[in-house]
Design a protein around this motif. Structure first.
Motif, PDB file in Angstrom:
ATOM      1  N   VAL A  17      30.788  45.764  34.449  1.00 43.86           N
ATOM      2  CA  VAL A  17      30.867  46.099  33.033  1.00 43.86           C
ATOM      3  C   VAL A  17      29.472  46.348  32.471  1.00 43.86           C
ATOM      4  O   VAL A  17      29.255  47.282  31.701  1.00 43.86           O
ATOM      5  CB  VAL A  17      31.576  44.983  32.246  1.00 43.86           C
TER       6      VAL A  17
ATOM      7  N   VAL B 277      28.077  49.841  33.209  1.00 41.90           N
ATOM      8  CA  VAL B 277      28.735  50.860  32.391  1.00 41.90           C
ATOM      9  C   VAL B 277      28.250  50.771  30.953  1.00 41.90           C
ATOM     10  O   VAL B 277      28.010  51.797  30.300  1.00 41.90           O
ATOM     11  CB  VAL B 277      30.270  50.696  32.456  1.00 41.90           C
TER      12      VAL B 277
ATOM     13  N   GLU C  26      24.930  52.375  30.734  1.00 39.84           N
ATOM     14  CA  GLU C  26      25.077  53.831  30.834  1.00 39.84           C
ATOM     15  C   GLU C  26      25.536  54.422  29.502  1.00 39.84           C
ATOM     16  O   GLU C  26      25.070  55.479  29.074  1.00 39.84           O
ATOM     17  CB  GLU C  26      26.087  54.173  31.936  1.00 39.84           C
ATOM     18  N   GLN C  27      26.463  53.716  28.836  1.00 34.69           N
ATOM     19  CA  GLN C  27      26.966  54.191  27.540  1.00 34.69           C
ATOM     20  C   GLN C  27      25.915  54.044  26.436  1.00 34.69           C
ATOM     21  O   GLN C  27      26.012  54.683  25.393  1.00 34.69           O
ATOM     22  CB  GLN C  27      28.227  53.414  27.140  1.00 34.69           C
TER      23      GLN C  27
ATOM     24  N   LYS D 105      36.321  48.530  33.303  1.00 33.34           N
ATOM     25  CA  LYS D 105      34.905  48.540  32.948  1.00 33.34           C
ATOM     26  C   LYS D 105      34.647  49.348  31.681  1.00 33.34           C
ATOM     27  O   LYS D 105      33.902  48.922  30.799  1.00 33.34           O
ATOM     28  CB  LYS D 105      34.089  49.139  34.106  1.00 33.34           C
ATOM     29  N   GLU D 106      35.268  50.507  31.593  1.00 33.76           N
ATOM     30  CA  GLU D 106      34.974  51.409  30.480  1.00 33.76           C
ATOM     31  C   GLU D 106      35.452  50.833  29.143  1.00 33.76           C
ATOM     32  O   GLU D 106      34.724  50.846  28.152  1.00 33.76           O
ATOM     33  CB  GLU D 106      35.611  52.775  30.725  1.00 33.76           C
ATOM     34  N   VAL D 107      36.709  50.326  29.121  1.00 31.96           N
ATOM     35  CA  VAL D 107      37.231  49.835  27.834  1.00 31.96           C
ATOM     36  C   VAL D 107      36.508  48.564  27.403  1.00 31.96           C
ATOM     37  O   VAL D 107      36.276  48.338  26.206  1.00 31.96           O
ATOM     38  CB  VAL D 107      38.756  49.598  27.897  1.00 31.96           C
TER      39      VAL D 107
ATOM     40  N   ALA E 250      33.336  47.738  28.174  1.00 32.65           N
ATOM     41  CA  ALA E 250      32.006  48.156  27.710  1.00 32.65           C
ATOM     42  C   ALA E 250      32.098  48.790  26.330  1.00 32.65           C
ATOM     43  O   ALA E 250      31.261  48.530  25.450  1.00 32.65           O
ATOM     44  CB  ALA E 250      31.374  49.124  28.699  1.00 32.65           C
ATOM     45  N   ALA E 251      33.133  49.593  26.099  1.00 27.88           N
ATOM     46  CA  ALA E 251      33.316  50.210  24.786  1.00 27.88           C
ATOM     47  C   ALA E 251      33.566  49.153  23.715  1.00 27.88           C
ATOM     48  O   ALA E 251      33.108  49.276  22.573  1.00 27.88           O
ATOM     49  CB  ALA E 251      34.475  51.201  24.832  1.00 27.88           C
TER      50      ALA E 251
END
Length: 782
Positions: free
Chosen positions: A438, A441, A444-445, A763-765, A767-768
């Motif tokens: 996480v 990511v 990165e975001q 990971k994406e959700v 991190a968001a």
């Protein structure tokens, strides 16, 4: 040994209640040997100046009326602070002094500085007596016995000797500010607002460790907080900028205050005597604080061009009018900014060498880092033109810009300038801990998200932290190439190293973003808060810590006005914490929460149809990265137990993790041993799950693993995490594999509960969701 010199100004001593408040501060802040420097109470000095003017003008009636005002004010303080016996004794002493003043006036021998000195003498005497009534050993000291000048120059060696001889370690000394004596013993003053100067001089002479200037503001702000509500209070300001602000007329610090601290390690703080619990502003040496942005305004100034300005003449003129004078050179010519009321005195002294270029000016000054001044000057000029403010004179000198105008800069214009020039420069230092799935990511975001936030906020990622190494760069890490920077600059660290580096950060705001799964790292939260860091957590350990520890952390955050966001600790990116807060803030009462709070267990239970053994499904989930490295951690239910505790605490319930009943999704004995021993006994897991699945099927229900919390009408709480049989057709029974679901029953959602559902892992959700918390924080800080 004197550790701290405290200075209290006139506004801090303006009434009996304020004297009592100051006494309470001294009780809490001082120890024997410390010194307290005081100004005259309230507007006493102004009244004494009027008294002198009446004397000079031979206005006997006016003189007597003003002298009566002085007597009445002082007697009112005495009567409200002391019993009748003490008040009468002090009143008698005051009467003798006032009679001496009247006698000197009648005999035409009144001396201005001696007259003005009475304000500080009365303040010191009164405060020392008040401390004595509170059983504090104290003594008032007349600074004329400590500070001596010769031809306008302080005799530092002699003064230091006098201070060390009189200031001992046996009591608290209350010293008069503003006044000193010459070599003949005559009273002289150190200039209006000279009490700050007295305090720093005294600190230098007695080798104090710190000076606290107590005022009616909470510290040094980006602009006047009484005019602009969004003014920023800076935790640190460098001495050079503070000195420039003082020369430009900023009232918080005065021009001479800082000079005795040059080449010393004496700390200087500006604090509020009206809000003593609030952390103030520390004035630090150059290099210990980044330059900040300020806007200071002024009224009624004259601009004088001077021919043949001599070295030291500005200081002489400042002493003459007892007010700081700003001097600058433009086009090879010297200019002075002088209060309009003092122009005549300055012009007389200059004897024809001074020409008034502009009179009765208003305006503002922008103080900023030198590399920003040109850009900010252009922005300010545009705003002033748009607001129809007529600028009569401008000057820029690298670290500041002057705009001298016809009209005063009102609050509305100042707020617009502040929003355009200062608020966009607010800074947030981001420390990211945890660079796993996480975390990587999230970083990165960050590049795109930081660009978005920087439209209104100066946000910098200053640290990346793993379990044993960290990359720390106070000026900001280039997120686009952080891996390369990590390889070349990351260093091993201990927790105390990280805390030391965070403590050295000179940012208005700091936030630690915890994306670790480390109990040890979450134990550092109180230390982060002590360093004025906001917190954002994906880590569940702090939110489920023992109730006493957790409660103290919340208190510490509240005391320091810091925020803690942890929306991703439950439900990944789903806004469950936001929803619970909104319901309660709108007056609703939550009575029950039930749901599936584990993406892993959601996927396992929703995917199982009997076509393959449950252990095969577990191994499949492990291979896809859906589980912890040891899936038994998921099957134990402890993760969901912690999440349910976080939700309970969001409802204000004081529970510990052991207050939540726990039923694992596996036979208890399978938790023993290592993973290989578990695999050897996997048939026990299959039998365990198959029997419960068949039981659910026989009832026409769906087997799920849920958490449930209920609060009855009497406030009794029941909480459990374990196997549940969901009614066919219900939201929980129809759950999409991998989703989380929260079914919330409340006073307003009783017959038709509120359902929040969506991806519970990934990971994406996740991190968001952390970025959502970061965005929320920046909006709060704005």
């Amino acid at each position: 040994m004197t550790k701290v010199v405290h200075k209290f100004g006139g506004s801090s001593l303006s009434s009996a209640a304020r004297y009592q408040a100051v006494a309470n501060i001294i009780l809490g802040q001082c120890q024997a040997g410390d010194c307290v420097v005081v100004s005259a109470a309230g507007k006493t000095t102004n009244t004494l100046v009027k008294l002198w003017q009446s004397y000079v003008q031979k206005d006997d009636n006016g003189f007597n009326d003003i002298l009566l005002q002085v007597e009445n004010h002082q007697n009112q303080l005495l009567s409200e602070l002391f019993d009748s016996q003490q008040a009468n004794a002090l009143s008698s002493q005051l009467k003798d002094e006032l009679q001496s003043i009247a006698k000197a006036a009648k005999g035409d021998s009144l001396h201005e500085a001696t007259l003005l000195a009475h304000g500080e003498i009365w303040s010191a005497r009164l405060l020392a007596r008040l401390l004595s009534t509170l059983n504090v050993e104290s003594q008032d000291v007349d600074a004329r016995t400590l500070f001596t000048q010769h031809q306008g120059q302080l005799l530092h060696a002699q003064n230091k000797q006098a201070c060390l001889a009189q200031i001992k370690a046996d009591k608290i000394y209350v010293v008069t500010g503003f006044i000193a004596s010459d070599c003949d013993g005559k009273t002289i003053t150190l200039g209006r607002n000279g009490s700050d100067y007295s305090a720093t001089l005294l600190a230098n002479y007695v080798d104090a460790k710190a000076v606290s200037i107590w005022t009616d503001t909470q510290g040094v702000f980006s602009t006047d907080p009484r005019k602009v509500s969004s003014a920023i209070k800076y935790p640190k300001v460098c001495r050079v900028q503070a000195n420039l602000l003082a020369r430009l007329g900023n009232p918080v610090l005065h021009a001479k205050t800082l000079s005795p601290l040059k080449d010393t390690n004496i700390k200087l703080q500006v604090r509020s005597s009206f809000d003593p619990e609030v952390v103030g502003t520390e004035i630090v040496k150059q290099g210990y604080s980044k330059d900040k942005r300020f806007i200071t305004t002024f009224d009624e100034l004259d601009l004088i061009r001077v021919e043949g300005l001599a070295v030291g003449e500005v200081r002489t003129l400042s002493q003459l009018i007892q007010h700081s004078i700003h001097h600058f050179n433009k086009g090879g010519e010297d200019y002075l900014l002088v209060p309009s009321k003092d122009t005549h005195a300055v012009a007389s002294h200059l004897a024809g060498r001074g020409n008034i270029v502009e009179s009765h000016l208003r305006g503002l000054a922008i103080v900023s880092p030198s590399h920003e001044t040109a850009h900010l000057t252009q922005q300010a000029a545009t705003v002033l033109e748009q607001q129809d403010v007529v600028v009569r004179f401008t000057h820029s000198d690298g670290s500041y810009a002057l705009f001298l105008t016809d009209q005063s800069i009102d609050s509305d214009v100042l707020a617009i300038l502040h929003d355009k020039l200062v608020n966009k420069g607010r800074e947030l230092a981001v420390i990211i801990a945890g660079l796993g799935n996480v975390g990587e990511v999230f970083v990165e975001q960050c590049q795109k998200q930081v660009e978005k936030l920087q439209a209104t906020f100066d946000l910098k990622v200053v640290a990346l932290v793993r379990s044993k190494e960290m990359l720390f760069c106070p000026s900001g890490i280039n997120i686009g190439s952080w891996q390369q920077q990590w390889r070349s600059e990351a260093q091993a660290y201990q927790p105390e190293d990280l805390l030391e580096r965070i403590g050295e950060l000179d940012y208005e705001n700091k936030v630690v973003i915890d994306i670790t799964a480390s109990d040890a790292f979450s134990n550092m939260y109180p230390s982060f808060v002590a360093h004025d860091c906001h917190l954002i957590s994906a880590n569940k350990y702090a939110g489920t810590a023992e109730q006493t520890w957790y409660g103290k952390l919340l208190e510490q955050l509240q005391e320091r006005n810091l925020h803690w966001r942890y929306n991703t600790s439950v439900g990944a990116g789903l806004p469950i914490n936001f929803a619970l807060a909104d319901l309660q803030n709108s007056g609703d009462t939550v009575t029950r929460i039930e749901g599936v709070f584990s993406g892993t267990l959601s996927w396992l239970c929703s995917s199982f149809d009997g076509s393959k053994a449950f252990s095969e499904l577990v191994l499949e989930a492990q291979s896809m990265g859906y589980t912890e490295p040891d899936p038994r951690e998921d099957l134990s239910g402890r993760d969901m137990q912690r999440k349910l505790l976080i939700l309970a605490r969001d409802l204000g319930l004081q529970l510990d993790v052991d207050d939540i009943a726990l039923e694992p999704l596996m036979p208890v004995h399978l938790a023993d041993g290592n993973w290989d021993s578990f695999l050897a006994k996997r048939e026990a897991l299959d039998e365990f799950y198959q029997s419960r699945y068949e039981q659910a099927q026989s009832q026409g229900k769906a087997l799920r693993y849920t958490g449930a919390l209920e609060v009855d009408a009497q406030g009794k709480v029941s909480a459990k995490v374990g196997i549940a049989y969901a009614e066919a057709g219900s939201a929980i029974a129809n759950l999409t594999p991998g989703d989380n679901i929260f079914v919330i029953t409340s006073q307003w959602y009783e017959s038709n509960p509120l359902v929040i559902q969506g991806p519970g892992a990934g990971k994406e959700v996740t991190a968001a969701g952390i970025h959502s918390d970061l965005y929320w924080l920046t909006q709060k800080l704005k």
